[in-house]
Design a protein around this motif. Sequence first.
Motif, PDB file in Angstrom:
ATOM      1  N   ALA A  48      56.651  31.600  45.694  1.00  0.00           N
ATOM      2  CA  ALA A  48      56.464  30.733  44.526  1.00  0.00           C
ATOM      3  C   ALA A  48      55.134  29.985  44.609  1.00  0.00           C
ATOM      4  O   ALA A  48      54.431  29.827  43.600  1.00  0.00           O
ATOM      5  N   LYS A  49      54.760  29.559  45.810  1.00  0.00           N
ATOM      6  CA  LYS A  49      53.476  28.868  45.998  1.00  0.00           C
ATOM      7  C   LYS A  49      52.320  29.817  45.688  1.00  0.00           C
ATOM      8  O   LYS A  49      51.361  29.450  45.009  1.00  0.00           O
ATOM      9  N   GLU A  50      52.408  31.037  46.188  1.00  0.00           N
ATOM     10  CA  GLU A  50      51.370  32.032  45.924  1.00  0.00           C
ATOM     11  C   GLU A  50      51.317  32.365  44.433  1.00  0.00           C
ATOM     12  O   GLU A  50      50.238  32.566  43.881  1.00  0.00           O
ATOM     13  N   GLN A  51      52.478  32.420  43.786  1.00  0.00           N
ATOM     14  CA  GLN A  51      52.520  32.716  42.350  1.00  0.00           C
ATOM     15  C   GLN A  51      51.838  31.609  41.556  1.00  0.00           C
ATOM     16  O   GLN A  51      51.123  31.884  40.587  1.00  0.00           O
ATOM     17  N   ALA A  52      52.031  30.375  41.977  1.00  0.00           N
ATOM     18  CA  ALA A  52      51.379  29.253  41.294  1.00  0.00           C
ATOM     19  C   ALA A  52      49.856  29.362  41.428  1.00  0.00           C
ATOM     20  O   ALA A  52      49.121  29.143  40.457  1.00  0.00           O
ATOM     21  N   GLU A  53      49.377  29.733  42.617  1.00  0.00           N
ATOM     22  CA  GLU A  53      47.936  29.933  42.814  1.00  0.00           C
ATOM     23  C   GLU A  53      47.438  31.098  41.968  1.00  0.00           C
ATOM     24  O   GLU A  53      46.362  31.026  41.370  1.00  0.00           O
ATOM     25  N   LEU A  54      48.215  32.173  41.923  1.00  0.00           N
ATOM     26  CA  LEU A  54      47.834  33.346  41.127  1.00  0.00           C
ATOM     27  C   LEU A  54      47.724  32.987  39.650  1.00  0.00           C
ATOM     28  O   LEU A  54      46.794  33.437  38.966  1.00  0.00           O
ATOM     29  N   ASP A  55      48.638  32.166  39.159  1.00  0.00           N
ATOM     30  CA  ASP A  55      48.589  31.740  37.759  1.00  0.00           C
ATOM     31  C   ASP A  55      47.300  30.982  37.452  1.00  0.00           C
ATOM     32  O   ASP A  55      46.684  31.188  36.402  1.00  0.00           O
ATOM     33  N   VAL A  56      46.878  30.123  38.376  1.00  0.00           N
ATOM     34  CA  VAL A  56      45.636  29.371  38.186  1.00  0.00           C
ATOM     35  C   VAL A  56      44.446  30.328  38.206  1.00  0.00           C
ATOM     36  O   VAL A  56      43.554  30.255  37.356  1.00  0.00           O
ATOM     37  N   ILE A  57      44.438  31.249  39.150  1.00  0.00           N
ATOM     38  CA  ILE A  57      43.340  32.220  39.263  1.00  0.00           C
ATOM     39  C   ILE A  57      43.240  33.054  37.990  1.00  0.00           C
ATOM     40  O   ILE A  57      42.157  33.238  37.428  1.00  0.00           O
ATOM     41  N   GLU A  58      44.374  33.554  37.529  1.00  0.00           N
ATOM     42  CA  GLU A  58      44.369  34.418  36.345  1.00  0.00           C
ATOM     43  C   GLU A  58      43.988  33.659  35.073  1.00  0.00           C
ATOM     44  O   GLU A  58      43.518  34.263  34.120  1.00  0.00           O
ATOM     45  N   SER A  59      44.164  32.346  35.079  1.00  0.00           N
ATOM     46  CA  SER A  59      43.796  31.576  33.891  1.00  0.00           C
ATOM     47  C   SER A  59      42.284  31.577  33.655  1.00  0.00           C
ATOM     48  O   SER A  59      41.834  31.342  32.540  1.00  0.00           O
ATOM     49  N   PHE A  60      41.505  31.866  34.687  1.00  0.00           N
ATOM     50  CA  PHE A  60      40.045  31.895  34.556  1.00  0.00           C
ATOM     51  C   PHE A  60      39.500  33.304  34.329  1.00  0.00           C
ATOM     52  O   PHE A  60      38.338  33.460  33.971  1.00  0.00           O
ATOM     53  N   LEU A  61      40.317  34.323  34.560  1.00  0.00           N
ATOM     54  CA  LEU A  61      39.859  35.700  34.365  1.00  0.00           C
ATOM     55  C   LEU A  61      39.785  36.044  32.886  1.00  0.00           C
ATOM     56  O   LEU A  61      40.602  35.567  32.093  1.00  0.00           O
ATOM     57  N   PRO A  62      38.836  36.903  32.504  1.00  0.00           N
ATOM     58  CA  PRO A  62      38.805  37.362  31.109  1.00  0.00           C
ATOM     59  C   PRO A  62      40.086  38.140  30.794  1.00  0.00           C
ATOM     60  O   PRO A  62      40.737  38.667  31.696  1.00  0.00           O
ATOM     61  N   GLN A  63      40.420  38.214  29.509  1.00  0.00           N
ATOM     62  CA  GLN A  63      41.615  38.947  29.074  1.00  0.00           C
ATOM     63  C   GLN A  63      41.530  40.394  29.560  1.00  0.00           C
ATOM     64  O   GLN A  63      40.545  41.074  29.321  1.00  0.00           O
ATOM     65  N   GLN A  64      42.553  40.846  30.255  1.00  0.00           N
ATOM     66  CA  GLN A  64      42.572  42.197  30.813  1.00  0.00           C
ATOM     67  C   GLN A  64      42.966  43.221  29.752  1.00  0.00           C
ATOM     68  O   GLN A  64      43.723  42.906  28.833  1.00  0.00           O
ATOM     69  N   MET A  65      42.451  44.430  29.901  1.00  0.00           N
ATOM     70  CA  MET A  65      42.784  45.508  28.964  1.00  0.00           C
ATOM     71  C   MET A  65      44.231  45.925  29.178  1.00  0.00           C
ATOM     72  O   MET A  65      44.721  45.937  30.307  1.00  0.00           O
ATOM     73  N   SER A  66      44.904  46.302  28.111  1.00  0.00           N
ATOM     74  CA  SER A  66      46.276  46.782  28.219  1.00  0.00           C
ATOM     75  C   SER A  66      46.276  48.183  28.813  1.00  0.00           C
ATOM     76  O   SER A  66      45.228  48.830  28.914  1.00  0.00           O
ATOM     77  N   ALA A  67      47.451  48.679  29.170  1.00  0.00           N
ATOM     78  CA  ALA A  67      47.559  50.027  29.739  1.00  0.00           C
ATOM     79  C   ALA A  67      47.088  51.080  28.742  1.00  0.00           C
ATOM     80  O   ALA A  67      46.438  52.060  29.121  1.00  0.00           O
ATOM     81  N   GLU A  68      47.394  50.863  27.456  1.00  0.00           N
ATOM     82  CA  GLU A  68      46.980  51.830  26.432  1.00  0.00           C
ATOM     83  C   GLU A  68      45.459  51.846  26.285  1.00  0.00           C
ATOM     84  O   GLU A  68      44.848  52.907  26.188  1.00  0.00           O
ATOM     85  N   GLU A  69      44.852  50.670  26.267  1.00  0.00           N
ATOM     86  CA  GLU A  69      43.401  50.582  26.161  1.00  0.00           C
ATOM     87  C   GLU A  69      42.724  51.190  27.392  1.00  0.00           C
ATOM     88  O   GLU A  69      41.709  51.884  27.274  1.00  0.00           O
ATOM     89  N   THR A  70      43.305  50.939  28.555  1.00  0.00           N
ATOM     90  CA  THR A  70      42.761  51.498  29.783  1.00  0.00           C
ATOM     91  C   THR A  70      42.839  53.017  29.761  1.00  0.00           C
ATOM     92  O   THR A  70      41.873  53.705  30.103  1.00  0.00           O
ATOM     93  N   THR A  71      43.975  53.562  29.339  1.00  0.00           N
ATOM     94  CA  THR A  71      44.139  55.012  29.258  1.00  0.00           C
ATOM     95  C   THR A  71      43.140  55.610  28.277  1.00  0.00           C
ATOM     96  O   THR A  71      42.540  56.659  28.559  1.00  0.00           O
ATOM     97  N   ALA A  72      42.933  54.963  27.152  1.00  0.00           N
ATOM     98  CA  ALA A  72      41.966  55.454  26.171  1.00  0.00           C
ATOM     99  C   ALA A  72      40.559  55.466  26.759  1.00  0.00           C
ATOM    100  O   ALA A  72      39.801  56.431  26.571  1.00  0.00           O
ATOM    101  N   MET A 118      54.860  40.611  49.966  1.00  0.00           N
ATOM    102  CA  MET A 118      55.273  40.484  51.368  1.00  0.00           C
ATOM    103  C   MET A 118      56.267  39.348  51.558  1.00  0.00           C
ATOM    104  O   MET A 118      57.265  39.501  52.275  1.00  0.00           O
ATOM    105  N   PHE A 119      56.011  38.205  50.924  1.00  0.00           N
ATOM    106  CA  PHE A 119      56.915  37.071  51.071  1.00  0.00           C
ATOM    107  C   PHE A 119      58.281  37.371  50.465  1.00  0.00           C
ATOM    108  O   PHE A 119      59.309  37.012  51.021  1.00  0.00           O
TER     109      PHE A 119
END
Length: 150
Positions: free
Chosen positions: A80-104, A69-70
Motif C-alpha cells: 500500500a505504501k509503494e502504491q501511494a508512491e506510484l500514484d504520486v509518480i504517475e500523476s506527473f507522467l504524461p497521459q499514456q497511450m491505450s492498448a489500442e493506440e499502442t497496437t495501432a 513482490m510485497f
Amino acid sequence: MIRDMIKSAQVEAMKAGDKDRLAAVRLILAKLKDRDIELRTAANVPDDDIVVVEVLQKMGKQRRESIDMFKSGGRDELAAKEQAELDVIESFLPQQMSAEETTAAILAIKAEIGASSVKDMGKVMAVLKERHGQVIDMSKASGLVKAALA
C-alpha cells in the motif's frame, strides 16, 4: 515544465501538511538531481522533459515490481505504501497511450519498416521508443510487439 510541476507540488504538499505526498515528491526530486549529476559529463544532453519522464517511468516500474513482490510475500501494508508512491509518480507522467493506440502505432511501424518476424522485434521496439517512448509503457509494448510479429 514537468520539473516545475513537481517543485510546485512539493510546496503544495508542505503547505497542506501531506507528509506522504511530500516524501514521494522529495524522492522524485532526489532521483532527478542524481540524473542531472550523471548528465553533467554526457556528450549530448536530452531535453529536460525527456529526462524527467525517463526517471519517472523507471521509478514507476520499480514501484510496480515492489508491489508485486510485497503482495506475493503477504506484506500488504508495504504494498500500500509503494502504491501511494506510484500514484504520486504517475500523476506527473504524461497521459499514456491505450492498448489500442499502442497496437495501432506498432502496426504502423511494422508496415513502415517492413518487419515480418520476431527477428525484427528489436528494430520495431527501437522505432517505437524513439517516437512514443514518453507515452508508452515499454514493458507492456514489448508483449504487443511480439504478438504483432508472431
